[in-house]
Write an enzyme that holds these catalytic residues in place. Structure first.
Site, short mmCIF file in Angstrom:
data_model
loop_
_atom_site.label_atom_id
_atom_site.label_comp_id
_atom_site.label_asym_id
_atom_site.label_seq_id
_atom_site.Cartn_x
_atom_site.Cartn_y
_atom_site.Cartn_z
N CYS A 65 -21.23 -16.92 -10.68
CA CYS A 65 -21.14 -16.75 -12.13
C CYS A 65 -22.10 -17.68 -12.87
O CYS A 65 -22.61 -17.33 -13.92
CB CYS A 65 -19.71 -16.96 -12.61
SG CYS A 65 -18.98 -18.46 -11.98
N GLU A 109 -12.37 -17.54 -16.71
CA GLU A 109 -13.69 -17.96 -16.24
C GLU A 109 -14.46 -16.68 -15.97
O GLU A 109 -14.18 -15.99 -15.00
CB GLU A 109 -13.59 -18.76 -14.93
CG GLU A 109 -12.82 -20.04 -15.03
CD GLU A 109 -13.62 -21.15 -15.65
OE1 GLU A 109 -14.85 -21.01 -15.79
OE2 GLU A 109 -13.01 -22.17 -16.01
N GLY A 169 -13.47 -13.68 -13.03
CA GLY A 169 -14.04 -12.38 -12.70
C GLY A 169 -14.95 -11.90 -13.80
O GLY A 169 -15.56 -12.72 -14.51
N SER A 170 -15.02 -10.59 -13.96
CA SER A 170 -15.99 -10.04 -14.90
C SER A 170 -15.53 -10.21 -16.35
O SER A 170 -14.34 -10.29 -16.64
CB SER A 170 -16.18 -8.55 -14.61
OG SER A 170 -14.96 -7.88 -14.82
N LYS A 215 -3.37 -13.36 -6.70
CA LYS A 215 -3.94 -12.12 -6.13
C LYS A 215 -5.41 -12.32 -5.79
O LYS A 215 -6.24 -12.50 -6.67
CB LYS A 215 -3.81 -10.97 -7.11
CG LYS A 215 -4.13 -9.64 -6.40
CD LYS A 215 -4.57 -8.53 -7.30
CE LYS A 215 -6.04 -8.51 -7.59
NZ LYS A 215 -6.89 -8.11 -6.45
N GLY A 227 -11.90 -9.69 -18.13
CA GLY A 227 -11.43 -10.86 -18.89
C GLY A 227 -11.04 -10.47 -20.32
O GLY A 227 -10.01 -10.93 -20.84
N GLU A 266 -25.63 -9.58 -16.57
CA GLU A 266 -25.40 -10.32 -15.33
C GLU A 266 -25.66 -9.38 -14.15
O GLU A 266 -25.00 -8.36 -14.01
CB GLU A 266 -23.95 -10.80 -15.30
CG GLU A 266 -23.65 -11.73 -14.17
CD GLU A 266 -22.21 -12.25 -14.22
OE1 GLU A 266 -21.30 -11.46 -14.52
OE2 GLU A 266 -22.03 -13.44 -13.93
P1 NDP Z 1 -13.52 -7.85 -11.52
O1 NDP Z 1 -13.45 -8.65 -12.76
O2 NDP Z 1 -13.11 -6.41 -11.56
O3 NDP Z 1 -12.64 -8.54 -10.36
C1 NDP Z 1 -12.14 -9.85 -10.39
C2 NDP Z 1 -10.67 -9.88 -9.96
O4 NDP Z 1 -9.87 -9.21 -10.94
C3 NDP Z 1 -10.40 -9.13 -8.66
O5 NDP Z 1 -9.33 -9.77 -7.97
C4 NDP Z 1 -9.97 -7.77 -9.15
O6 NDP Z 1 -9.22 -7.07 -8.22
C5 NDP Z 1 -9.11 -8.15 -10.35
N1 NDP Z 1 -8.94 -7.11 -11.36
C6 NDP Z 1 -9.67 -5.98 -11.56
N2 NDP Z 1 -9.21 -5.30 -12.63
C7 NDP Z 1 -8.16 -6.01 -13.12
C8 NDP Z 1 -7.27 -5.84 -14.23
N3 NDP Z 1 -7.38 -4.80 -15.06
N4 NDP Z 1 -6.32 -6.78 -14.45
C9 NDP Z 1 -6.21 -7.85 -13.65
N5 NDP Z 1 -7.02 -8.06 -12.58
C10 NDP Z 1 -7.99 -7.17 -12.33
O7 NDP Z 1 -14.99 -7.96 -10.94
P2 NDP Z 1 -15.74 -6.92 -9.97
O8 NDP Z 1 -15.37 -7.25 -8.60
O9 NDP Z 1 -15.54 -5.51 -10.39
O10 NDP Z 1 -17.26 -7.31 -10.24
C11 NDP Z 1 -17.94 -6.72 -11.34
C12 NDP Z 1 -18.91 -7.67 -11.95
O11 NDP Z 1 -18.19 -8.78 -12.45
C13 NDP Z 1 -19.91 -8.27 -11.00
O12 NDP Z 1 -21.02 -7.46 -10.85
C14 NDP Z 1 -20.23 -9.55 -11.70
O13 NDP Z 1 -21.21 -9.32 -12.65
C15 NDP Z 1 -18.95 -9.93 -12.38
N6 NDP Z 1 -18.17 -10.94 -11.63
C16 NDP Z 1 -18.17 -12.20 -12.08
C17 NDP Z 1 -17.49 -13.17 -11.38
C18 NDP Z 1 -17.48 -14.57 -11.83
O14 NDP Z 1 -17.26 -15.46 -11.04
N7 NDP Z 1 -17.66 -14.82 -13.09
C19 NDP Z 1 -16.81 -12.90 -10.13
C20 NDP Z 1 -16.80 -11.50 -9.76
C21 NDP Z 1 -17.49 -10.59 -10.49
P3 NDP Z 1 -9.99 -6.16 -7.13
O15 NDP Z 1 -11.10 -6.94 -6.57
O16 NDP Z 1 -8.97 -5.93 -6.13
O17 NDP Z 1 -10.43 -4.95 -7.89
#
Ligand code: NDP
Length: 482
Positions: A292, A258, A236-237, A184, A241, A389
């Protein structure tokens, strides 16, 4: 210092055809979502609508996982490693051949400068497929004993900051190890994953081996929760996580996470200042700081702090912020309105808590989501901008007097993803790398990646590694001896 005036050098968008709407990629074909829902993806630099993308509902997730299970049992699982390897090489080659198309699409959907997408995201994505293609027939040597086995179906959820590259980090090792995939992409950046689906058709990858389901967080949560997913990989966040870690606890699923970071970039008094300044710029303004492992906390030796900050500000004055499609642009748009408001809120907290803000001069485009390259000085370790962050082009500067103080400050964070050390002394580099609790420590450089090198975090930055031999291990189960 004033910037030279360059004539605009825009990359042409005509190399890519964007459809007005996209379905889900399940079992080798594009299909409508049974949910009937869709979302819009826009260009963050202009706020123009790019396309309508299907939202996978629970039934669609079910279809995708079933397709992946069937492909695992009938085609990909039984396929000998050398044959799987040929497909991965083919994908790598096609990515390289179509790199311009992918780079332009990534820029339009993400907002990053074409220079970065063209020179880093897309070539690196291809390189990860090349690298793992080489492993597919050598799994006995990966470190999971003789005849290691794949898990089965991998459910993978990726973010929006490096859309195609994160896809490659996830899919390449999973396929090399013999797993099939349901992936996804992020809500705001689905288009290169959908173009990748088109490339998989071109590569004749057997149906169901890779399925791409677009949607928002709910789709990701459904995928992770599906009982027939054996292996979970998420970038992701930290907040999401942690939810995922709770969700998979007590199930048969294994997870790799990650997550976020708050990296210290440490400048000692013997560091070559001009090179260090380039490293600081690369560390926090690359991809507008939406990285990140960004070097978001600058720890600089007190005796050289003024000089480093002065030269840094002078250098930031030469950065070109604006049209991401222009080949001269250094800093592009922030990916979404939501991310811009998070950056703005944290920067305002920096002002409120007493740090001193400086932003690079220059006008920002009127349309789109923009934040200027910014430096906060007078930052203390208690400030939110030193702890949380920001995920934007915002640097928080702290100073130190002794190596021990630098180590204590570097480790004073819930995160542990990356760090940088700038000094002339090799022995000091080794001592710092030992003492800093983070997955990667760059020495006299920053944000350097290689497919053969593992990447991942400690503490709240997650667990498991991606890249290199270590990145294969989470996709393999210990094999028995014959
Ligand atoms: P998220 O963790 O929400 O998004 C990452 C991915 O997870 C996206 O594909 C998102 O879908 C999906 N997702 C969201 N909620 C769920 C869930 N409950 N279960 C499974 N998958 C889910 O990050 P955000 O985009 O909201 O960013 C927020 C903050 O996270 C940023 O400001 C940054 O600080 C951090 N971040 C860190 C990253 C890294 O590489 N470590 C990358 C991105 C963000 P969708 O986008 O469709 O909501």
């Amino acid at each position: 210092m004033t910037a030279f005036d360059y004539a605009p050098a825009p990359e042409s968008a005509s190399v890519v055809d964007i459809a007005s709407s996209y379905g889900l990629f399940i079992n080798g074909e594009f299909t409508d979502a049974t949910s009937g829902e869709s979302l819009k993806t826009i260009n963050p630099a202009t706020e123009e609508n790019l396309a309508e993308v299907a939202v996978a509902g629970t039934e669609d997730v079910e279809r995708a996982v079933r397709a992946a299970r069937t492909a695992y049992e009938r085609t990909w699982g039984p396929m000998p490693g050398p044959e799987r390897s040929k497909y991965l090489f083919r994908i790598a080659r096609l990515l390289a051949e179509r790199s311009r198309e992918f780079a332009v699409l990534e820029v339009l959907d993400n907002g990053k400068p074409i220079r970065e997408a063209r020179d880093m995201d897309i070539p690196m994505a291809s390189a990860y497929f090349f690298y793992y293609a080489g492993w597919a027939d050598k799994l006995d040597y990966a470190g999971r004993g003789a005849n290691p086995r794949p898990h089965g179906v991998a459910g993978q959820v990726i973010p929006w900051n490096f859309p195609l590259l994160m896809l490659a980090w996830k899919i390449a090792p999973a396929l090399a190890a013999g797993n099939t995939v349901v992936l996804k992409p992020a809500e705001t950046t689905p288009l290169t994953a959908l173009l990748f689906a088109d490339l998989l058709q071109q590569a004749d990858l057997p149906p169901g081996v890779v399925n791409i389901i677009t949607g928002a967080g709910r789709t990701g949560a459904d995928l992770i929760a599906h009982p027939d997913v054996d292996k979970v990989a998420f970038t992701g966040s930290t907040k999401v996580g942690k939810q995922i870690a709770r969700q998979v606890a007590g199930t048969h699923k294994q997870a790799t996470l990650e997550l976020g970071g708050k990296a210290a970039n440490i400048i000692f008094d013997d560091a070559p200042v001009d090179q260090a300044v380039e490293g600081i710029v690369n560390g926090i303004y690359f991809n507008a700081g939406q990285v990140c492992c960004a070097g978001s906390r600058l720890l600089v030796a007190e005796s050289v702090a003024d000089e480093v900050i002065d030269r840094l500000k002078a250098r930031l004055g030469t950065l070109r912020v604006g049209d991401p499609m222009d080949k001269n642009t250094d800093v592009g748009a922030v990916n979404s309105a939501a991310q811009l408001s998070r950056i703005t809120e944290l920067a305002n907290a920096g002002d409120a808590e007493g740090a001193v803000r400086w932003s690079a001069p220059g006008d920002l485009p009127e349309k789109g989501y923009w934040f200027p390259p910014t430096v906060f000085t007078e930052v203390s370790t208690a400030h939110r901008i030193a702890r949380e962050e920001i995920f934007g082009p915002v640097l928080s500067v702290l100073t130190f007097r002794t190596p021990d103080e630098a180590i204590a400050k570097a480790n004073n964070t819930p995160y542990g993803l990356s760090a940088g050390v700038w000094t002339e002394k090799g022995s000091r580099i080794l001592a710092m790398a030992d003492a800093i609790r983070s997955g990667v420590v760059w020495a006299n450089t920053f944000n350097k990646f290689d497919p053969a090198s593992p990447f991942g975090g400690y503490k709240e930055s997650g667990y498991g590694r991606e890249g290199g031999r270590h990145g294969l291990l989470p996709y393999l189960i210990e094999g028995g001896t014959q």
